[in-house]
Every structure is written in C-alpha cells, then in structure tokens.
Design an enzyme around this catalytic site. Structure first.
Site, PDB file in Angstrom:
ATOM      1  N   ASP A 323      68.328 111.285 133.778  1.00  0.00           N
ATOM      2  CA  ASP A 323      68.388 112.265 134.853  1.00  0.00           C
ATOM      3  C   ASP A 323      68.130 111.638 136.216  1.00  0.00           C
ATOM      4  O   ASP A 323      68.237 112.330 137.231  1.00  0.00           O
ATOM      5  CB  ASP A 323      67.361 113.373 134.596  1.00  0.00           C
ATOM      6  CG  ASP A 323      67.834 114.714 135.109  1.00  0.00           C
ATOM      7  OD1 ASP A 323      69.053 114.951 135.092  1.00  0.00           O
ATOM      8  OD2 ASP A 323      66.987 115.517 135.525  1.00  0.00           O
ATOM      9  N   ASP A 659      59.480 124.125 127.119  1.00  0.00           N
ATOM     10  CA  ASP A 659      59.406 124.066 125.666  1.00  0.00           C
ATOM     11  C   ASP A 659      58.777 125.335 125.082  1.00  0.00           C
ATOM     12  O   ASP A 659      59.314 125.938 124.146  1.00  0.00           O
ATOM     13  CB  ASP A 659      58.627 122.822 125.228  1.00  0.00           C
ATOM     14  CG  ASP A 659      57.354 122.634 126.033  1.00  0.00           C
ATOM     15  OD1 ASP A 659      57.047 123.487 126.880  1.00  0.00           O
ATOM     16  OD2 ASP A 659      56.654 121.624 125.822  1.00  0.00           O
TER      17      ASP A 659
END
Length: 963
Positions: A323, A659
C-alpha cells in the site's frame, strides 16, 4: 482330477500354500494393475536351477533378477488374474528387489518390527528353525488362512504369545474413515467448568452485598470521595459482568488431519491418475505499507513460509499488497521469488519446521534429530549459505533505497518506477503465483487505510484466481505450522456444520518478547480464555491476522439455511395460514437481478462472474490479457463509488479496527466462526517490545472500539441474528475503553486520602468485614478456577492485570478523548504503523533482553501513569509521616489507605521499570515531571496542614471563654 491330499502337496511344493484372503481389493485397482502388466509385456526368460526370472522388453532392456519366492508369487498372481480372483493384501505392494536384510519381510516387503507391539529391541521371529524374515501380519495370515508352515523350511509354525496386530487397513475401511467428521467440539470437563460457574455466581452475590453496604454506609466526613468511589465500583462491577458471562461455555476443538488426507489426497481411493487434489484452493493475502517500519526481510520470510506450506502447490496463491508503492518492496519480492525456487523444495523434502528461513536457522535445537536422510546435513549447510547470500542482497536493496535520487527511482530497464509518488500512482500487478499488488491512489480520494487495501486484494484475487477461501496475514506473521491451512480446512470441508463457518481464527503467538513478558504482549488471557469462551457461543472475534475466510462470507452473502417444511396450503380465510408469497428471484440479497449485483459489487464483468461461482475458479474461456485488464480496473480509486464495498461487502469501513467490525458484521448475518488452537502454533509474529510502542498499539485498538460505539454498527442494537451472549461480548469490546475514566479516579483516590487524612468508607464492624472477606475470597476462587480450565499461568495472568491498569490510565484514556473529539468536532485521527522487527526469544534482533526492550521514547501517553505513580508515592510518605507525628492511635486507619496506595503502585511497577531503563537511569523529562508533581502535592499538603492538632469541643471565639 487330483485328490485333496495331492492338491495339498502341490501347494506345499509351490512354497507355503497361501490362500485367498477374506478382504478383496478394489476392482479398478486390479484393472489398472492389469493394464500396467500389459503395457510392460515382453520376453520372459529365466533359469530353474538358479531360481531367477529376468524380464526383457522389446528393445533389449533387462530388468533385475527376481527372488524365487517372488517368482512363485508372480506365477500365482497371473493365475489369480486369469481366474479373476483377488490376491491377499500384502500382494498389493510386492517387496522391493533391493531390500535384502533380516529387517524386511520377504513376503510383503514391510519392516519386520519388534517382537511385541509395545516393545522395542529384538525383532519378531516367526520360525525358530531358519529365522526366515516374516513380519507379524504375514505370520498371522499364514496361521489363519494358510498351511501354518514356514515358506522357507516348511517347518510348522508354533503359536506365539502376545497381542495380535491390528487388522490391516483396507480400501473399504479407509473410505469409511475418510467419511468421518474432520473436526470435533470438545467441551471443557465438568469437573473444571462447574466449580468455575459456581464461583462466578457466588462472586456475583458477594458483589451485590458489597455494593449494597457501600451505598447504605456513606463516609460523613468525605462525601465527595465516597461518592466517587461508589460510582467507580458500580462501573467496575458492570464491566466485570460484561467480560465474565461470555466465558460461560468455554470449548476446545480437535481436528483430524489424517481423515482430511483420506478424503482429499489419497489418489488410489478417490482420484484417478492426473486428477487434481480435492483440497479447496486458498488465496493468501500479505499486507505491508512502509518498508522502513516493516523491513523487507520480515516480509520475505512471511512470503517464503506461505509458499512452503504443506498444501498442493496448484491450490495456493500468494498476493502481497504494497500500500506504500515502494520499489524496495517490489525488488525484494523479486529476490524472494528467486530464492523460493530452492527453499520450497528443501522444506518439503525434509519436512522442516518452521518454514520461515530466519526462524528456522536461528532456532537452538538439534536439527539432526529425527533426520536420517544422508543428504540432509549437506543440503542444510548449502541452504543456509544461500540464505545468507539472499539476506546480503536484500540488505543491499535497503541501503540503496535509503539514498533516493531527487528525480525518482528507476527500474533495471531504465523505466521510471510508477510509485515514486506514494499518494498519486496507478495500480500495479506482478504475476504469476507470487502476485505483487499496489492499488491505485489519487489525491482527493478516501482510500480507507488497511481495509481499502484488503478490499482491493479480494477483488484482484477474485479476477485472477478466485479461490473459495482466503487467508489474511500481516507481513510480520509467518507460518509457523506448515499444516495450518489444513487445520482450517478441517472445519470448512466438514459438512454440514462447515457450511455455516465464515472464518477460522488462529491465536496470535509472538517471537522476540522478553522472558517475563513485562507488558503482556502475548495477550495470553485474551487468546486462551476469552476466545475459548466465545467459541462456545457463536464464535471468536476476528482479530486482524491469522484468519482463514470463506470468500462467500466476505462478499456479504448470508449463510445457507436448512430447508424448512412447507406450510399447509389452505384458504385465505384464516390469518397466518395459506400460501406464502413468492420472493422475487435474482440478486444477491433478493430482488433486483443484474442491476442489484452491479450496484453491490461494481461494474467489472469478470469480477461479477467470479462472485457467482460458489466453488471458486476462473472461467475456462477467460483470456489472460483480458483478466489483467480487469484486475487493473478493480484496483482503480473510483471503482467502489456507488457500490456496497466497505458497508456490506468486504472489509467494513468506519473504524480504525476494521477487523473487529468485519467479524461483527458476519456474525450479525448469522454466520458462525471457529477458534482453532493447534498444539504447534499456526502463525507467529513480532510485537512491539518497548513501552511507548506498546501503548501506541493499545491506543489504536481502543480508538477503534470507541469508533464502533459511536458509529452505526453499535452492538447495543445492531444485528438481529446475533446471540445474546455474543452481543454482550461485542458490547464489552466497544465500551471497555471507557473504564479508563473510573480507573483513573480510583487510582488517584489513595493519594488524596493519604494527603487529606480522610477515607472513602467509615469504620466497619465484624458483620461488614465478612462481606469484604467473601468478596475477596470469591475473586480469588474465580481467578484460580479460570486458570485451571484455561491452562494460563499465574505470571501471565498477573502481567495482564498489571497492564490492564497501565493501559487503562494512559492509552484507553487518550482513545476516549480522541473518539469524543472525532464525534463532536470531526477531528480525524492519524493512522500510525507499528514498527516491526525480526527477533527471537533469546533476545536477538531487538527482542528479549536486548536494547529495544529498554528503549525510551517519550510520548504524552506516559504522563497519566507517571503522575499517578508519583502522587501515590508522595502520599505514602506523607501518610507515614503524619502517623509518626500523631501517635499510635492513627496507625489503624492508616493501614487501609496504605493498602490502597500499594495496590496502585504494584500494578504500575512494570511502567516504573520501563521508565528506569536498562541502566536504571531515569530520563530527564521524567525527573522534571516528578519534581513538578512533588512540588504541587507538597504545597497542597502544607495547605492542608496535617500536623496542627485539631481541637474538638466548643468554639472559644463564639462562647467568649478565654482559654
């Protein structure tokens, strides 16, 4: 015609008279063997005097001579094939010609083995006359089905003592075993859980009596302190209930990898020659951002461990998400792919563990243990030398990346690197099996941090490979157990329960932590107690890494439901009866058809096709060039606009802890999750070792929980299909940072009481003391019984309690403040990547007792715990000084205050050690802060003037009496 006696003599002359066994081979196995014999037909020649047989093929190829016993077996097998009979089991694998020793059975070719099943030493001897090597199964078969004589000397076998061997595994028994369950839920023993539940109930009762006593008995001279303490204690009670009751049904899990192999891997049972394995395909996602904080060598070890897992090579693909669009990551992955060509075969040939080379070569164990291959030592030395050269090349790339040219980096062919601007670059993909992915980034777009990168990965993998299962790993979490993916498949491929499993979460284990785990980095209490408790309800929470997903669940599909009985068809005169209304067909969530799918997943035709393939795979008519174009398309910044990505599909946006939110969303749809904790840790990673990095990490987790509480996915009301105790667990996950407010006040109360001479409760009698003793005994009993069924050590539990206080008064407090600022003022928080470094438990590489543990990094998070520590120490000194000046009668009330203050100091002791450092030298800023606080509290103490004797009786100024 021959008589029975003549036929018996002929069988004895042929060498033992072996009869037809009771269990037959598969018909297709016999047919394949016959075809192989026809394919290898040629001239057969031999010598009767020398008892040998030689097969010469058409081009003059001569095979090895065959033993006379084998010669008779070959003739008999040919006879059986002509008669369409089935040979005995030991004829499935004829003995190898080269195996000629007393340890190998001359009939079946297997090892003879010891004389008894439980012994080791002397070999089994069937015939005491000639000691002809025969294994125990063949001996038992000869005694049961044959003529009970030795094949060599024809001496009658004697009956030998000892337990008979287990029956040989047949094709039918293996098939039956392969159909058995692949996993099993193992509830905790009632002798461990029932006393634990009773202790919880007793503690709840004692807590109720304690709070009743505290509310009905205020401290008249310290009303403010008493009220503050009661509010804090009520909040602690509620927090304990939210944390405790989700642990009511703890369970363990067992997996059966042998049954999985029988079901999916054994070719002669299930598959034909050349047919692929039945194991499901898996896409592995490895995410990284900054190669300076996440070293390329750490990422390379993770990738190498993924490529070397014990799984079919054609069923696994590795996707690395960069990223940060760093050329250093790209070049290091190219070196990793080259080194993997030699590392992966070495791991699979010698079955080494772990399969991350850095950890494998640094472990202090006897690598020759259980390794009998003669080439192992030589190849291990060569592989270690190649790995050292690989490290040199990667480190050279790191050194080169530190000197970035002003015009930007260029690739080897002179092409400018597309990711020179990390915030403005196109999408990038590098194939084949090790896929490098860097999503497109443009100014003005919200890229949603890690959650956006994971969603880009799942779209790219859906276009290129479309495996039905996805493994998510951080760049510093390597595969420590090569069978970890097989462990997860035991839950997914186990019908019918496996169809409702959305993900399998593995515990996080760490390397490079100091021996005493000063800052509770291992999180043992959470992973070995809380997660096992959640596994008994609806499943554990998703904790970011080491998790295998079902792709269908990530796409936002609900779990498959059981078929229901149709309702009775009647007239419409009675309410509640009659025909059901048919739901409109099409779409993912019902209704809408093709337009609904495009609105949900985007406008990529290839990706839309992959979402409709429940079993995974890529359409066979797809051209590679077209797939690459579609992969670049789904990486674009604007692809998620006007779609449900991040709200209903993929990783969910709206929290820095994506998450927890993603797993919560799946549980709200009705999915179940599974907690898999194998004996050998599945994955291992690195954790922040020093105090400052650890507090920053905890701050990020707590801030994510605050964002969930103030967002639209508040677990108090969101999700209708969430079970009650599962909802309680998620509520506790969302509200636990707010415990920092009463915890901060409660830790400051001892210092205030010691400096002011007041206390939070009045003197208690004998009856009231029983309430305190009962509460204390119930707390101890709950903790001991919890450690008993979980297996967590007392030291690990105590470290967790200490860091609960340290993190509560620092990181959690800051998370609450930042969360409120975001809700009220719209102030966005900045995401900070935790520094990662390779290390081992012995202290190398920055871990253990090395310098990284004692590194001091100043952060504002250190101010609250340092202030509480200094305040309580000053309060202890002031209280003892006042007691010495006041006399013996003041020591009784002082003991309660001192106990309260020591409770705070003992819990903050690891924080104090972190401030002191290795050389016990306090940093200058800590000294300045301590002096400042000491001065403030000293002035406060002088203002209170505790040494002045306070007279009791009438006010002489009002009565006018001259005393």
């Amino acid at each position: 015609m021959f008589t029975a006696r003549e036929r018996k003599k002929q069988r004895q002359r042929r060498g033992g008279g072996l009869q037809r066994p009771g269990n037959a081979l598969q018909a297709e196995a016999i047919g394949s063997r016959r075809r192989r014999m026809e394919a290898s037909a040629g001239l057969v020649t031999g010598s009767h005097e020398r008892n040998e047989l030689v097969l010469i093929r058409g081009h003059g190829e001569v095979l090895l001579p065959i033993h006379p016993v084998h010669f008779s077996i070959v003739l008999w097998v040919a006879f059986l094939f002509l008669r369409r009979l089935t040979p005995p089991p030991w004829l499935q694998n004829p003995p190898p010609v080269a195996a000629r020793s007393g340890r190998v059975c001359e009939i079946c070719g297997e090892q003879v083995g010891p004389a008894a099943a439980e012994e080791e030493g002397d070999l089994f001897v069937a015939c005491n006359e000639c000691a002809f090597p025969v294994c125990r199964p063949c001996y038992e078969y000869e005694r049961r089905e044959g003529n009970q004589v030795c094949p060599h000397c024809k001496t009658r076998y004697r009956r030998l003592k000892g337990p008979p061997p287990p029956p040989p595994a047949t094709a039918t028994s293996l098939r039956r075993r392969g159909r058995q369950a692949l996993s099993r839920k193992v509830p905790m023993a009632s002798s461990k859980v029932n006393p634990y539940r009773m202790a919880i109930v007793l503690r709840l009762v004692a807590l109720g009596f304690f709070l009743r006593h505290r509310m009905l008995n205020p401290a008249p001279d310290a009303t403010g302190l008493w009220l503050t303490s009661v509010v804090c204690e009520v909040w602690f009670a509620v927090s304990w209930i939210l944390d405790q009751f989700p642990k009511w049904f703890p369970v363990d899990r067992e997996t059966y990898l042998d049954r999985l192999s029988l079901r999916c891997d054994l070719r002669y049972l299930w598959r034909r020659e050349g047919e692929p394995s039945r194991l499901a395909a898996v896409d592995v996602f490895v995410s990284t951002v900054d190669p300076l904080k996440e070293p390329p060598l750490v990422t390379a070890n993770t990738v190498l461990s993924v490529l070397a897992v014990d799984y079919p090579a054609d069923r696994i693909s590795c996707f690395v998400s960069d990223d940060g669009a760093a050329m250093l990551t790209f070049e290091s992955l190219a070196e990793t792919a080259e080194f993997a060509r030699r590392w992966v075969p070495f791991c699979k040939r010698f079955a080494v563990e772990p399969r991350a080379p850095e950890m494998y070569f640094s472990q202090k164990v006897d690598f020759l243990k259980d390794k009998v291959h003669p080439a192992f030592v030589k190849e291990r030395r060569a592989m270690k030398r190649e790995y050292e050269e690989f490290k040199v090349r990667v480190n050279a790339l790191v050194a080169k990346a530190m000197r970035a040219p002003p015009e930007g980096r260029t690739m080897k062919d002179g092409t400018p690197w597309p990711g020179n601007n990390a915030g403005d670059h196109p999408g990038m993909i590098q194939l084949p099996r090790l896929v490098y992915v860097s999503r497109e980034k443009r100014p003005g777009f919200d890229h949603h941090k890690k959650a956006g990168a994971m969603n880009a990965l799942i779209r790219v993998s859906g276009v290129l490979t479309n495996a039905p299962f996805v493994l998510n790993l951080d760049c510093d979490h390597y595969v420590n157990n090569s069978k970890a993916i097989r462990e997860a498949m035991c839950f997914f491929m186990d019908p019918p329960a496996g169809r409702k499993v959305c993900f399998v979460q593995f515990p996080q284990r760490f390397d490079g932590i100091d021996r005493h785990d000063r800052y509770a980095n291992r999180n043992t209490v959470f992973f070995d107690i809380n997660m096992k408790g959640l596994d008994g309800i609806q499943g554990p929470a998703y904790v970011g890494t080491g998790c295998v997903f079902r792709r269908r669940a990530l796409y936002g599909h609900p779990p498959p439901e059981r078929p229901r009985r149709p309702r009775m068809v009647t007239c419409d005169c009675l309410p509640g009866f009659g025909r059901r209304k048919k739901k409109p067909d099409g779409g993912v969530a019902g209704g809408g058809g093709e337009m609904n799918i495009e609105r949900r997943f985007g406008l990529s035709p290839a990706f839309l096709t992959s979402t409709l393939m429940d079993e995974g795979g890529v359409p066979p008519c797809s051209a590679p060039a077209a797939l690459l174009r579609e992969a670049i398309h789904v990486l674009s910044c604007a692809y998620e606009d006007k779609t449900e990505w991040g709200s209903e599909v993929g990783w969910i946006y709206g929290s820095i802890t994506e998450d927890i939110l993603t797993g919560f969303k799946m549980h709200c749809r009705g999915w179940r999750s599974v907690y898999c904790n194998p004996r050998r840790a599945a994955f291992k990673g690195s954790a922040p070792v020093n105090l400052s990095d650890r507090l920053v990490q905890v701050l990020r987790w707590a801030l994510g929980s605050v964002e969930i509480l103030f967002g639209r996915h508040n677990p108090l009301w969101y999700g209708r299909r969430l079970k009650a105790l599962q909802r309680v667990a998620y509520v506790n996950t969302a509200v636990y940072p707010f415990t920092s407010l009463p915890l901060l006040a409660y830790c400051a109360l001892p210092a205030v009481c010691l400096l002011s001479g007041k206390f939070i409760m009045p003197p208690i009698g004998a009856v009231e003391s029983l309430v305190f003793i009962g509460l204390f005994a119930s707390i101890v009993a709950t903790g001991v019984l919890e450690l008993r069924w979980s297996g967590v050590s007392v030291e690990e539990w105590w470290r967790n309690e200490q860091f609960w206080v340290i993190g509560g008064v620092s990181a959690h407090l800051a998370a609450v403040a930042q969360g409120l600022l975001k809700v009220v003022a719209g102030v966005e928080t900045r995401f900070t990547v935790t520094s990662k470094a390779a290390g081992t438990e012995d202290g190398g590489g920055g871990g253990g007792e090395g310098g990284e543990l004692y590194a001091f990094k100043w952060t504002a998070l250190l101010i609250p715990p340092a202030s509480l520590l200094v305040a309580n120490l000053i309060g202890v000194v002031a209280g003892v000084a006042e007691a010495l000046a006041s006399g013996y009668q003041s020591w009784g009330p002082l003991f309660g205050k001192l106990f309260f203050a020591f409770w705070v100091v003992v819990h903050l002791y690891p924080f104090l050690k972190g401030l002191m450092g290795r050389e016990k030298k306090i940093p200058t800023i800590v000294v300045i802060w301590s002096v400042l606080l000491a001065s403030i509290f000293s002035l406060l103490w002088v203002r209170i003037d505790p040494f002045v004797i306070r007279a009791t009786g009438p006010d002489v100024r009002q009565c006018g009496i001259n005393c």
